[in-house]
Design a protein around this motif. Sequence first.
Motif, PDB file in Angstrom:
ATOM      1  N   UNK A 309      -1.902  32.843 -48.199  1.00  0.00           N
ATOM      2  CA  UNK A 309      -1.322  33.848 -47.313  1.00  0.00           C
ATOM      3  C   UNK A 309      -1.385  33.461 -45.846  1.00  0.00           C
ATOM      4  N   UNK A 310      -2.442  32.790 -45.343  1.00  0.00           N
ATOM      5  CA  UNK A 310      -2.471  32.455 -43.903  1.00  0.00           C
ATOM      6  C   UNK A 310      -1.325  31.554 -43.458  1.00  0.00           C
ATOM      7  N   UNK A 311      -0.742  30.787 -44.384  1.00  0.00           N
ATOM      8  CA  UNK A 311       0.329  29.857 -44.009  1.00  0.00           C
ATOM      9  C   UNK A 311       1.673  30.575 -43.856  1.00  0.00           C
ATOM     10  N   UNK A 312       1.838  31.698 -44.557  1.00  0.00           N
ATOM     11  CA  UNK A 312       3.143  32.372 -44.603  1.00  0.00           C
ATOM     12  C   UNK A 312       3.595  32.855 -43.234  1.00  0.00           C
ATOM     13  N   UNK A 313       2.763  33.493 -42.379  1.00  0.00           N
ATOM     14  CA  UNK A 313       3.246  33.940 -41.063  1.00  0.00           C
ATOM     15  C   UNK A 313       3.797  32.814 -40.199  1.00  0.00           C
ATOM     16  N   UNK A 314       3.129  31.651 -40.249  1.00  0.00           N
ATOM     17  CA  UNK A 314       3.627  30.530 -39.446  1.00  0.00           C
ATOM     18  C   UNK A 314       5.004  30.110 -39.901  1.00  0.00           C
ATOM     19  N   UNK A 315       5.185  30.020 -41.224  1.00  0.00           N
ATOM     20  CA  UNK A 315       6.492  29.604 -41.735  1.00  0.00           C
ATOM     21  C   UNK A 315       7.576  30.650 -41.386  1.00  0.00           C
ATOM     22  N   UNK A 316       7.218  31.934 -41.493  1.00  0.00           N
ATOM     23  CA  UNK A 316       8.187  32.976 -41.153  1.00  0.00           C
ATOM     24  C   UNK A 316       8.577  32.917 -39.688  1.00  0.00           C
ATOM     25  N   UNK A 377       9.908  26.662 -28.867  1.00  0.00           N
ATOM     26  CA  UNK A 377       8.817  27.258 -29.640  1.00  0.00           C
ATOM     27  C   UNK A 377       8.939  26.917 -31.121  1.00  0.00           C
ATOM     28  N   UNK A 378      10.200  26.842 -31.644  1.00  0.00           N
ATOM     29  CA  UNK A 378      10.396  26.456 -33.038  1.00  0.00           C
ATOM     30  C   UNK A 378       9.853  25.065 -33.288  1.00  0.00           C
ATOM     31  N   UNK A 379      10.129  24.124 -32.352  1.00  0.00           N
ATOM     32  CA  UNK A 379       9.615  22.744 -32.512  1.00  0.00           C
ATOM     33  C   UNK A 379       8.102  22.755 -32.550  1.00  0.00           C
ATOM     34  N   UNK A 380       7.512  23.559 -31.620  1.00  0.00           N
ATOM     35  CA  UNK A 380       6.038  23.602 -31.594  1.00  0.00           C
ATOM     36  C   UNK A 380       5.493  24.208 -32.879  1.00  0.00           C
ATOM     37  N   UNK A 381       6.152  25.289 -33.369  1.00  0.00           N
ATOM     38  CA  UNK A 381       5.667  25.915 -34.602  1.00  0.00           C
ATOM     39  C   UNK A 381       5.828  24.982 -35.799  1.00  0.00           C
ATOM     40  N   UNK A 382       6.915  24.187 -35.802  1.00  0.00           N
ATOM     41  CA  UNK A 382       7.099  23.227 -36.903  1.00  0.00           C
ATOM     42  C   UNK A 382       5.968  22.211 -36.922  1.00  0.00           C
ATOM     43  N   UNK A 383       5.625  21.701 -35.704  1.00  0.00           N
ATOM     44  CA  UNK A 383       4.510  20.740 -35.650  1.00  0.00           C
ATOM     45  C   UNK A 383       3.206  21.394 -36.069  1.00  0.00           C
ATOM     46  N   UNK A 384       3.029  22.667 -35.624  1.00  0.00           N
ATOM     47  CA  UNK A 384       1.798  23.378 -36.003  1.00  0.00           C
ATOM     48  C   UNK A 384       1.740  23.582 -37.506  1.00  0.00           C
ATOM     49  N   UNK A 385       2.929  23.922 -38.126  1.00  0.00           N
ATOM     50  CA  UNK A 385       2.924  24.121 -39.577  1.00  0.00           C
ATOM     51  C   UNK A 385       2.551  22.831 -40.297  1.00  0.00           C
ATOM     52  N   UNK A 387       0.717  20.412 -39.139  1.00  0.00           N
ATOM     53  CA  UNK A 387      -0.715  20.186 -38.956  1.00  0.00           C
ATOM     54  C   UNK A 387      -1.551  21.077 -39.872  1.00  0.00           C
ATOM     55  N   UNK A 388      -1.123  22.355 -39.995  1.00  0.00           N
ATOM     56  CA  UNK A 388      -1.856  23.266 -40.873  1.00  0.00           C
ATOM     57  C   UNK A 388      -1.758  22.819 -42.326  1.00  0.00           C
ATOM     58  N   UNK A 389      -0.574  22.331 -42.710  1.00  0.00           N
ATOM     59  CA  UNK A 389      -0.433  21.875 -44.097  1.00  0.00           C
ATOM     60  C   UNK A 389      -1.355  20.697 -44.383  1.00  0.00           C
ATOM     61  N   UNK A 390      -1.499  19.780 -43.364  1.00  0.00           N
ATOM     62  CA  UNK A 390      -2.419  18.646 -43.571  1.00  0.00           C
ATOM     63  C   UNK A 390      -3.862  19.124 -43.672  1.00  0.00           C
ATOM     64  N   UNK A 391      -4.179  20.153 -42.828  1.00  0.00           N
ATOM     65  CA  UNK A 391      -5.547  20.681 -42.904  1.00  0.00           C
ATOM     66  C   UNK A 391      -5.809  21.360 -44.246  1.00  0.00           C
ATOM     67  N   UNK A 392      -4.808  22.117 -44.718  1.00  0.00           N
ATOM     68  CA  UNK A 392      -4.983  22.781 -46.013  1.00  0.00           C
ATOM     69  C   UNK A 392      -5.121  21.752 -47.114  1.00  0.00           C
ATOM     70  N   UNK A 393      -4.323  20.656 -47.051  1.00  0.00           N
ATOM     71  CA  UNK A 393      -4.411  19.611 -48.082  1.00  0.00           C
ATOM     72  C   UNK A 393      -5.765  18.930 -48.056  1.00  0.00           C
ATOM     73  N   UNK A 394      -6.332  18.794 -46.825  1.00  0.00           N
ATOM     74  CA  UNK A 394      -7.656  18.174 -46.757  1.00  0.00           C
ATOM     75  C   UNK A 394      -8.710  19.065 -47.392  1.00  0.00           C
ATOM     76  N   UNK A 395      -8.538  20.409 -47.222  1.00  0.00           N
ATOM     77  CA  UNK A 395      -9.519  21.314 -47.830  1.00  0.00           C
ATOM     78  C   UNK A 395      -9.356  21.360 -49.345  1.00  0.00           C
TER      79      UNK A 395
END
Length: 562
Positions: A309-316, A377-385, A387-395
Motif C-alpha cells: 500500500x505505501x507504494x500506491x500513492x506515489x504511483x497515483x 514534478x512528474x519526472x521527480x516522482x518517477x525517479x522517486x518511484x 528508488x522506492x521500488x529498489x528499496x522495496x526489492x532490497x527489503x
Amino acid sequence: MRLHSLELTAFGPYPKRETVDFDVLGADGLFLLHGDTGAGKTTLLDAVAFALFGKVPGARGDVKRLRCDYADVDERTVVVLELTVQGRRFRISRSPEYTRPKKRGEGFTKEQARVSLTWISGWQGDGHIRIDEVADVVEGLLGMNAEQFFQVVLLPQGEFARFLRADTAEREKLLEKLFGTQRFLDVENWFRTRRTAAGQALEQHRQAGRALVQRVSEAAGEEAPEVGDEEWLSSVLKRLGETAGEAEAVALSTSAAREAAEGALASVRVEADRVRRVREARRALASCDEAEPRRLEWVAERDAARRAAPVVPSRDATVRSERSLASARSLEEAAFSVLVGYEGTDLRGDSERLREEAGGLNQLAAEAEQQKRDSARVVALTASRARLERQVAAVDPTLPDQVVAARAALEAWLPDDEHHLAGDAVLVTAAPRLGGGFTVAWAGDARAYFWDGTALTRLTTDQTVAEYFRSRGQAPTPRMEHVVTNSVRMSKPASIGLAHAPRGAGRLVLTTDGVHGRLTPEGFRLIVAGAGDPGTTSALLVATALRAGGTDNATALVVDVA
C-alpha cells in the motif's frame, strides 16, 4: 239551440229577399214546414245549415251553386240567421262564393265568400268576420261540427229516403253513417284486442308457472305435479327445511373436524420448517469447510496488498502528473489554433475587445507555467518511484511481483466497461476566438453543447468505439459506448478535436460522460433550459446524474455567453 229569424236573398229558388220569423211560428212550441214539391222547404233548412257552417247537407253541398239563377245581377246572395245558443244570442250573416257579370265590360267576376258574427245579448265581446274564427265559435257553442250536426239534428232528405228503401245490411251501414257509430265499433275492437292480449299474457304466465314448478321439483328431488298449488309448495318447503337443518348439523361437525385438522397441519409445518433450517445450516457449514482453503489464500493476498500500500500513492501521483502534462499540451495547441485565425470584419473593435480578454489569456499562460512545473514534478516522482521500488526489492525481492499480481487480480475482478475506463482521461475546454464566438477543444467522450434559447446544439462527436462503428454503418454493442479511441492516457499523443460555437448570446455547457451518459436527451435539455443561473444548472446536472446511478467522473461546466 233556438232559432229566432232567418233572412235569405238570392238563395236557392228565392230570387228576392225572404224572411222567416221562427219566434212567431214557434210560439206554441211546435211548427211544421209544408208545401208542394219544389216549393223551397228544403232550401230553408239548407239556409240554416249554410248560415251556421257555410255548407249544406247531402248532395247539395256544392256551395258555389247556391245562388239563385233568377236573381237580379245587382242582388247579393246572403243568408242572415239570428239564434240563441247556451244563453248567448247572436246574428250570423254569410254569403257564398259565386260569379256574376261584370258591371263594366264583358265577362264575369268572382264574389268571395263572406261571413260576420255579431253578438246581440248574453255576451260582451267583439264580433268576428274571419271564416275560421266564426267556425270555431259556432262549433264551440253547439258542441259539434257540420257532419255531426247533419247526422243528429238535420237529417239529409235523400239519405232518409234511401234508408227507407234499403235492406237490413245497407240500413245498418246507413245508420252507422247517419249516426256515426264507428266509435262504438272501435270500442268493441279495442275490447276484443285487449281480451286477446290478456289471454296471451295469461297463457304465458301459466307456462312460466309450470316451468317454475318443474324447476322447484327438480331442485327438491320431487316428482312434478300436474298443478303446482300452494299446498304442494308448502310441503316441499317443509321437507327442504328439515333437510337444511340436518345439513347444518353435519356442517358444524365437519367444521370442528376441519379446525382440528388445520391445527395438526400447522404443527406439522412448524416441525418441517425446523428440519429444513437444520438441513440448510448443515449444508452451509459444509460449504464453509470447503471454502476454507480459498479464504486462507484471500487472506494471504490481502496481507500482501497491505504491505504494498505505501507504494500506491506515489504511483497515483505520477499518473496524475502525466495526465496534467498531457492536458496542458492539448490546451496549448487549442489556444494556438484560436490565435492564428481571424474571422472578424472590425479589426479596431476586435482589438479593444481582445484587450479586455487579455486577462483571460494571462491566466491561461499561468496555467501553462503550472503545468510545466507539474511535468518537472512528474519526472521527480518517477525517479522517486524507481528508488522506492529498489528499496522495496532490497527489503523483500518478491514484494514487487506480489504488487503486480494483486493489481492484475483487482483489474480482473472489475467489470469490462470499468476495466476499459480505469485511468482514462478525457479533455474538454473552450476559449474565445477573434471575431466573436468560442472554439471548443475535446478528446475522448467528453461533450460540449450550445443552448441559444430555443434549441440545444451538440458541438462535439464522441471519440469512442461505438461512434467508430456508427460512422461505418455498423451497429455497436452497449459496451462499446464507454470504450474511447482517443484519450490522454494512450501511448500515442492524444488527437484533440476542435469545434466552433455559434456567435451570439446563449449558454455553453461542457460535460463528461458521467453526466450526459446518465441523463436522457430530453431531461438534459430541460435542465439546461430552465434550471436558472450557471452554478445552479451545473450542480443540478451533476446531482441528477448521481441520483441516476452514476459512479464515473460526473463534471459539468455551464457558462452564459452575452
